[in-house]
Design a protein around this motif. Structure first.
Motif, short mmCIF file in Angstrom:
data_model
loop_
_atom_site.label_atom_id
_atom_site.label_comp_id
_atom_site.label_asym_id
_atom_site.label_seq_id
_atom_site.Cartn_x
_atom_site.Cartn_y
_atom_site.Cartn_z
N PHE A 200 0.84 -1.19 0.00
CA PHE A 200 0.00 0.00 0.00
C PHE A 200 0.88 1.24 0.00
CE2 PHE A 200 0.42 -1.26 4.47
CZ PHE A 200 0.89 -0.09 5.06
N THR A 201 0.27 2.39 -0.30
CA THR A 201 0.99 3.68 -0.40
C THR A 201 0.46 4.63 0.68
OG1 THR A 201 1.28 3.38 -2.78
CG2 THR A 201 1.56 5.61 -1.90
N HIS A 202 1.39 5.29 1.41
CA HIS A 202 0.97 6.27 2.42
C HIS A 202 1.82 7.54 2.30
CE1 HIS A 202 4.52 5.87 5.02
NE2 HIS A 202 4.41 4.55 4.89
N GLU A 203 1.40 8.59 3.00
CA GLU A 203 2.10 9.88 2.97
C GLU A 203 2.38 10.38 4.40
OE1 GLU A 203 -0.39 12.48 0.75
OE2 GLU A 203 -0.03 11.47 -1.17
N LEU A 204 2.70 9.45 5.28
CA LEU A 204 2.92 9.82 6.68
C LEU A 204 4.16 10.68 6.87
CD1 LEU A 204 2.07 6.42 8.43
CD2 LEU A 204 0.65 8.48 8.32
N PHE A 205 5.11 10.60 5.99
CA PHE A 205 6.36 11.34 6.13
C PHE A 205 6.46 12.50 5.14
CE2 PHE A 205 7.28 6.90 7.39
CZ PHE A 205 7.46 7.12 8.75
N GLY A 206 5.32 12.98 4.65
CA GLY A 206 5.31 14.16 3.80
C GLY A 206 5.30 13.89 2.32
N GLU A 207 5.60 12.70 1.90
CA GLU A 207 5.59 12.38 0.47
C GLU A 207 5.03 10.97 0.27
OE1 GLU A 207 10.23 10.78 0.17
OE2 GLU A 207 9.64 12.63 -0.83
N SER A 208 4.48 10.75 -0.92
CA SER A 208 3.87 9.46 -1.23
C SER A 208 4.93 8.37 -1.30
CB SER A 208 3.10 9.55 -2.55
OG SER A 208 2.50 8.33 -2.87
N LYS A 209 4.67 7.26 -0.63
CA LYS A 209 5.64 6.18 -0.58
C LYS A 209 4.92 4.83 -0.65
CE LYS A 209 9.28 4.18 2.33
NZ LYS A 209 10.00 4.28 3.62
N GLU A 210 5.32 4.01 -1.62
CA GLU A 210 4.77 2.66 -1.72
C GLU A 210 5.58 1.74 -0.81
OE1 GLU A 210 3.25 0.34 -5.46
OE2 GLU A 210 5.36 -0.20 -5.15
N THR A 211 4.89 0.99 0.01
CA THR A 211 5.57 0.11 0.97
C THR A 211 5.20 -1.34 0.73
OG1 THR A 211 3.78 0.33 2.60
CG2 THR A 211 5.60 1.92 2.72
N HIS A 212 6.19 -2.22 0.92
CA HIS A 212 5.98 -3.66 0.86
C HIS A 212 6.11 -4.19 2.28
CE1 HIS A 212 6.15 -4.31 -3.57
NE2 HIS A 212 6.76 -3.13 -3.51
N ASN A 213 5.06 -4.80 2.78
CA ASN A 213 4.99 -5.20 4.18
C ASN A 213 4.78 -6.71 4.25
OD1 ASN A 213 4.70 -2.25 5.20
ND2 ASN A 213 3.10 -2.48 3.65
N LEU A 214 5.84 -7.42 4.62
CA LEU A 214 5.84 -8.87 4.58
C LEU A 214 5.23 -9.46 5.85
CD1 LEU A 214 9.39 -9.57 3.09
CD2 LEU A 214 7.19 -9.50 1.89
N GLU A 215 4.49 -10.52 5.64
CA GLU A 215 3.84 -11.22 6.74
C GLU A 215 4.10 -12.71 6.62
OE1 GLU A 215 -0.63 -11.50 8.63
OE2 GLU A 215 -0.40 -11.70 6.46
N GLY A 216 4.59 -13.32 7.69
CA GLY A 216 4.73 -14.77 7.77
C GLY A 216 3.81 -15.29 8.85
N ARG A 217 3.10 -16.36 8.56
CA ARG A 217 2.10 -16.83 9.53
C ARG A 217 1.98 -18.35 9.53
NH1 ARG A 217 -3.69 -15.78 6.47
NH2 ARG A 217 -2.94 -13.76 5.81
N ILE A 218 1.45 -18.86 10.62
CA ILE A 218 1.07 -20.26 10.74
C ILE A 218 -0.39 -20.30 11.17
CG2 ILE A 218 1.97 -20.36 13.11
CD1 ILE A 218 2.49 -23.36 12.61
N GLY A 219 -1.17 -21.14 10.56
CA GLY A 219 -2.61 -21.16 10.84
C GLY A 219 -3.15 -22.57 11.00
N LEU A 220 -4.32 -22.64 11.60
CA LEU A 220 -5.05 -23.88 11.78
C LEU A 220 -6.43 -23.71 11.19
CD1 LEU A 220 -5.41 -26.72 13.12
CD2 LEU A 220 -6.27 -25.50 15.14
#
Length: 224
Positions: A200-220
């Motif tokens: 997703f893209t946010h502007e929390l630091f004053g400019e538009s920035k696309e971020t890649h946010n990795l998630e690792g999980r184990i589920g049942l």
């Protein structure tokens, strides 16, 4: 004249001998045929043991409900615990649709830690939630052989979708993609190991920035 009688006598004698031989050979031929049938019956036995297949052990549940725990790395906000639930519908043997809801809590950024007192987000704004709807594709079915008596089915899958991420009092359109390994403990319980990337893209630091946010999980997951 005498020669003619001798000739007829020899012909009749020969005919009688041939008849006797034919009469004696017929039972022998029948007996030999019966013996051949007995030998054939011994070679091809009609008694075949049939295996019994328990069809009730093969289930066909299409709905899946699960819960998961993992780690979610948000760019600039550290790696944080994440928990969530999933609901899936298996459209076919290969394709399935999955809805996911997850929750996490953000850490302070390195800028906030070094500045001493500056806080970019309030305590409430650090709560992160996301939801998405994804389409998965099952591939590479396999099996894990633990022992001579224990074998479990496995399946690798690919998944991609879109949804929403909320934190810092804002909503961010998010698309995700990833892959996982499903391990079937029984016909209605499975364990899941997967990796997802939430973009997703946010502007929390004053400019538009696309971020890649990795998630690792184990589920049942439970099938019903």
């Amino acid at each position: 004249m005498e020669s003619r009688f001798q000739h007829l006598f020899l012909i009749r004698t020969a005919a009688l001998c041939v008849g006797c031989l034919l009469w004696a050979g017929a039972p022998l031929s029948l007996a030999q045929g019966a013996d051949d049938e007995d030998e054939l019956g011994q070679i091809i036995s009609p008694d075949i043991e049939r295996r019994t297949i328990k069809e009730e052990m093969i289930d066909s549940e299409n709905f899946e409900f699960g819960a998961f725990y993992g780690l979610l790395g948000i760019e600039d906000f550290g790696t944080n615990d994440v928990v969530g639930v999933t609901m899936a519908y298996h459209i076919t043997e290969d394709f399935f649709a999955e809805a996911t809801y997850g929750m996490s809590r953000l850490q302070k950024t390195s800028y906030e830690l070094l500045s001493g007192g500056v806080e970019l987000l309030t305590d409430e704004e650090r709560d992160l939630t996301y939801y998405n709807l994804s389409l998965g594709y099952n591939l590479f079915p396999g099996q894990i052989q633990i022992s001579d008596k224990w074998a479990f089915n496995t399946r690798i899958y690919l998944i991609a979708g879109a949804g929403n991420t909320q934190f810092a009092s804002k909503d961010y359109f998010t698309y995700n993609f990833g892959a996982g390994l499903r391990f079937f403990a029984t016909d209605w319980v499975s364990f899941d190991l997967s990796m997802r990337d939430h973009v997703f893209t946010h502007e929390l630091f004053g400019e538009s920035k696309e971020t890649h946010n990795l998630e690792g999980r184990i589920g049942l997951s439970l099938f019903f």
